[in-house]
Design a protein around this motif. Sequence first.
Motif, PDB file in Angstrom:
ATOM      1  N   PHE A   1       6.787   5.105  27.109  1.00 28.30           N
ATOM      2  CA  PHE A   1       6.062   5.024  25.840  1.00 28.30           C
ATOM      3  C   PHE A   1       6.125   3.582  25.382  1.00 28.30           C
ATOM      4  O   PHE A   1       7.200   3.019  25.204  1.00 28.30           O
ATOM      5  N   GLU A   2       4.957   2.979  25.213  1.00 28.07           N
ATOM      6  CA  GLU A   2       4.915   1.568  24.844  1.00 28.07           C
ATOM      7  C   GLU A   2       3.892   1.333  23.754  1.00 28.07           C
ATOM      8  O   GLU A   2       2.799   1.910  23.779  1.00 28.07           O
ATOM      9  N   THR A   3       4.272   0.501  22.802  1.00 28.39           N
ATOM     10  CA  THR A   3       3.351  -0.013  21.802  1.00 28.39           C
ATOM     11  C   THR A   3       3.348  -1.532  21.935  1.00 28.39           C
ATOM     12  O   THR A   3       4.324  -2.118  22.401  1.00 28.39           O
ATOM     13  N   THR A   4       2.271  -2.156  21.510  1.00 30.55           N
ATOM     14  CA  THR A   4       2.170  -3.601  21.688  1.00 30.55           C
ATOM     15  C   THR A   4       2.815  -4.377  20.552  1.00 30.55           C
ATOM     16  O   THR A   4       2.869  -5.594  20.601  1.00 30.55           O
ATOM     17  N   GLY A   5       3.305  -3.713  19.538  1.00 32.83           N
ATOM     18  CA  GLY A   5       3.960  -4.422  18.444  1.00 32.83           C
ATOM     19  C   GLY A   5       3.973  -3.599  17.175  1.00 32.83           C
ATOM     20  O   GLY A   5       3.628  -2.412  17.156  1.00 32.83           O
ATOM     21  N   PHE A   6       4.369  -4.255  16.091  1.00 35.44           N
ATOM     22  CA  PHE A   6       4.513  -3.552  14.818  1.00 35.44           C
ATOM     23  C   PHE A   6       3.182  -3.004  14.316  1.00 35.44           C
ATOM     24  O   PHE A   6       3.108  -1.872  13.843  1.00 35.44           O
ATOM     25  N   TRP A   7       2.127  -3.811  14.398  1.00 35.17           N
ATOM     26  CA  TRP A   7       0.851  -3.377  13.838  1.00 35.17           C
ATOM     27  C   TRP A   7       0.261  -2.194  14.605  1.00 35.17           C
ATOM     28  O   TRP A   7      -0.357  -1.306  14.001  1.00 35.17           O
ATOM     29  N   SER A   8       0.448  -2.160  15.891  1.00 32.24           N
ATOM     30  CA  SER A   8      -0.029  -0.998  16.646  1.00 32.24           C
ATOM     31  C   SER A   8       0.820   0.233  16.339  1.00 32.24           C
ATOM     32  O   SER A   8       0.303   1.344  16.270  1.00 32.24           O
ATOM     33  N   ALA A   9       2.127   0.032  16.113  1.00 30.43           N
ATOM     34  CA  ALA A   9       2.983   1.153  15.719  1.00 30.43           C
ATOM     35  C   ALA A   9       2.590   1.664  14.334  1.00 30.43           C
ATOM     36  O   ALA A   9       2.594   2.876  14.084  1.00 30.43           O
ATOM     37  N   LEU A  10       2.238   0.750  13.431  1.00 31.70           N
ATOM     38  CA  LEU A  10       1.795   1.157  12.095  1.00 31.70           C
ATOM     39  C   LEU A  10       0.486   1.932  12.176  1.00 31.70           C
ATOM     40  O   LEU A  10       0.337   2.994  11.559  1.00 31.70           O
ATOM     41  N   GLY A  11      -0.459   1.428  12.954  1.00 32.51           N
ATOM     42  CA  GLY A  11      -1.722   2.148  13.132  1.00 32.51           C
ATOM     43  C   GLY A  11      -1.510   3.499  13.793  1.00 32.51           C
ATOM     44  O   GLY A  11      -2.143   4.491  13.417  1.00 32.51           O
ATOM     45  N   PHE A  12      -0.617   3.549  14.766  1.00 30.15           N
ATOM     46  CA  PHE A  12      -0.321   4.804  15.449  1.00 30.15           C
ATOM     47  C   PHE A  12       0.327   5.799  14.484  1.00 30.15           C
ATOM     48  O   PHE A  12      -0.005   6.985  14.505  1.00 30.15           O
ATOM     49  N   SER A  13       1.215   5.324  13.608  1.00 32.81           N
ATOM     50  CA  SER A  13       1.855   6.228  12.655  1.00 32.81           C
ATOM     51  C   SER A  13       0.841   6.778  11.659  1.00 32.81           C
ATOM     52  O   SER A  13       0.897   7.965  11.303  1.00 32.81           O
ATOM     53  N   ILE A  14      -0.095   5.953  11.225  1.00 25.85           N
ATOM     54  CA  ILE A  14      -1.142   6.428  10.310  1.00 25.85           C
ATOM     55  C   ILE A  14      -2.046   7.428  11.013  1.00 25.85           C
ATOM     56  O   ILE A  14      -2.367   8.495  10.469  1.00 25.85           O
ATOM     57  N   LEU A  15      -2.443   7.120  12.243  1.00 25.66           N
ATOM     58  CA  LEU A  15      -3.295   8.026  13.016  1.00 25.66           C
ATOM     59  C   LEU A  15      -2.595   9.357  13.270  1.00 25.66           C
ATOM     60  O   LEU A  15      -3.202  10.430  13.095  1.00 25.66           O
ATOM     61  N   ILE A  16      -1.331   9.322  13.640  1.00 23.64           N
ATOM     62  CA  ILE A  16      -0.579  10.548  13.904  1.00 23.64           C
ATOM     63  C   ILE A  16      -0.428  11.372  12.618  1.00 23.64           C
ATOM     64  O   ILE A  16      -0.516  12.596  12.649  1.00 23.64           O
ATOM     65  N   SER A  17      -0.229  10.698  11.498  1.00 25.72           N
ATOM     66  CA  SER A  17      -0.132  11.407  10.218  1.00 25.72           C
ATOM     67  C   SER A  17      -1.434  12.133   9.894  1.00 25.72           C
ATOM     68  O   SER A  17      -1.419  13.292   9.453  1.00 25.72           O
ATOM     69  N   ILE A  18      -2.549  11.468  10.116  1.00 26.60           N
ATOM     70  CA  ILE A  18      -3.852  12.088   9.862  1.00 26.60           C
ATOM     71  C   ILE A  18      -4.077  13.266  10.805  1.00 26.60           C
ATOM     72  O   ILE A  18      -4.491  14.351  10.380  1.00 26.60           O
ATOM     73  N   LEU A  19      -3.808  13.066  12.094  1.00 28.26           N
ATOM     74  CA  LEU A  19      -4.014  14.146  13.065  1.00 28.26           C
ATOM     75  C   LEU A  19      -3.083  15.325  12.814  1.00 28.26           C
ATOM     76  O   LEU A  19      -3.493  16.490  12.948  1.00 28.26           O
TER      77      LEU A  19
END
Length: 116
Positions: free
Chosen positions: A86-104
Amino acid sequence: MKSLVIKLLISALVLLLGDYLMDSVTISPYYYAIILTATLGILNSLVKPILKILALPFTILTLGLFSFVISACIILLADGLMGTHFETTGFWSALGFSILISILNTITDMLMPDND
């Protein structure tokens, strides 16, 4: 027990959908989404309450939006624990992923009634 397994699988599918929608997040191979779901569940139950208490002033000042930053920190911690699976490219991608996962997760919670 059956309900727990179903929730685990649905959460894993939500993570895979997030992986599909975001190029900056990678879950490989795909069956590691189940392990990632369990890892995030453990981190959310053990580490997230401590971070919420420590960040309470920021959460109040931002009217709750800082909770997304806390979720991004949990995702980055899971990224470190999962290694190359499991890899993210940095903080901003983790933040976007957390928002997306929250919505989904909100959408799946609305579509799937809780039968407990």
